[in-house]
Design an enzyme around this catalytic site. Structure first.
Site, PDB file in Angstrom:
ATOM      1  N   HIS A   8       0.825  -0.986   0.013  1.00  7.82           N
ATOM      2  CA  HIS A   8       0.005   0.007  -0.098  1.00  7.82           C
ATOM      3  C   HIS A   8       0.609   1.244  -0.072  1.00  7.82           C
ATOM      4  CE1 HIS A   8       1.238   0.745   4.076  1.00  7.82           C
ATOM      5  NE2 HIS A   8       0.715  -0.558   4.335  1.00  7.82           N
ATOM      6  N   GLU A  79      -1.494  -7.130   7.611  1.00  5.59           N
ATOM      7  CA  GLU A  79      -0.331  -7.013   8.483  1.00  5.59           C
ATOM      8  C   GLU A  79      -0.376  -7.604   9.680  1.00  5.59           C
ATOM      9  OE1 GLU A  79       2.752  -7.037   8.273  1.00  5.59           O
ATOM     10  OE2 GLU A  79       3.052  -5.314   7.237  1.00  5.59           O
TER      11      GLU A  79
END
Length: 187
Positions: A8, A79
């Site tokens: 990202h 994550e």
């Protein structure tokens, strides 16, 4: 089959060197604009299928790079949850924390207090990516740096630092007969 893993865009967490994984923070506006411009150059591969982890920063990055494409949410590609260390920086905060220092003695295996360990993240990431690999379609996954480096290390050896993508970059992995064969850097 080609599997593209893209980290990202830049967040306040990455800009300030924070431990963040479970925190659902956005991509910074200037990073989104830069990603949109970069995408216009054609450097990001397209695919039959698009996936994200479900975190805000991944959907924002997907939209900046590919527009309004349909996507699948794979929560297993989130994550690492840094637990008690979430949204905290090493410098000026964690460096003198005895719990953090104990975790750092083997950060590749120790569990973050109230969070996860690297092996736990890899295990859930491998489970989440397996149906994508089984489908055999070219796929782009906009996910996270730690997940990407863990998968790459699992498939190709080395250390996570060999595969730590900067925001908006990543890897395209070629699979043949369900096995990772080669990769190139993206972004």
């Amino acid at each position: 089959m080609k599997l593209t893993l893209i980290r990202h865009g830049e967040t306040e967490g990455s800009r300030r060197d924070l431990y963040y994984g479970a925190a659902d923070i956005p991509v910074l506006p200037d990073s989104l604009k830069a990603l949109e411009e970069k995408a216009k150059t054609g450097i990001y591969p397209t695919a039959d299928r698009y996936c994200i982890s479900g975190m805000l920063r991944t959907v924002q990055t997907l939209r900046a790079l590919y527009g309004d494409v349909p996507y699948t949410v794979l929560p297993g590609l989130r994550e690492m949850d840094f637990g008690d260390f979430e949204m905290r920086a090493y410098t000026g905060d964690l460096e003198n924390d005895p719990t953090f220092r104990a975790w750092c003695e083997d950060a590749e295996h120790n569990v973050c207090p109230h969070g996860e360990s690297v092996p736990q993240v890899l295990e859930r990431s491998l489970r989440a990516i397996q149906p994508v690999l089984d489908a055999g379609e070219d796929t782009v996954c906009v996910i996270h740096g730690g997940v990407t480096s863990g998968l790459m290390m699992h498939w190709f050896g080395g250390t996570r630092y060999d595969y730590s993508p900067a925001p908006g970059t990543g890897f395209q992995v070629t699979f043949r007969d369900g096995k990772p064969e080669s990769y190139i850097h993206i972004g």
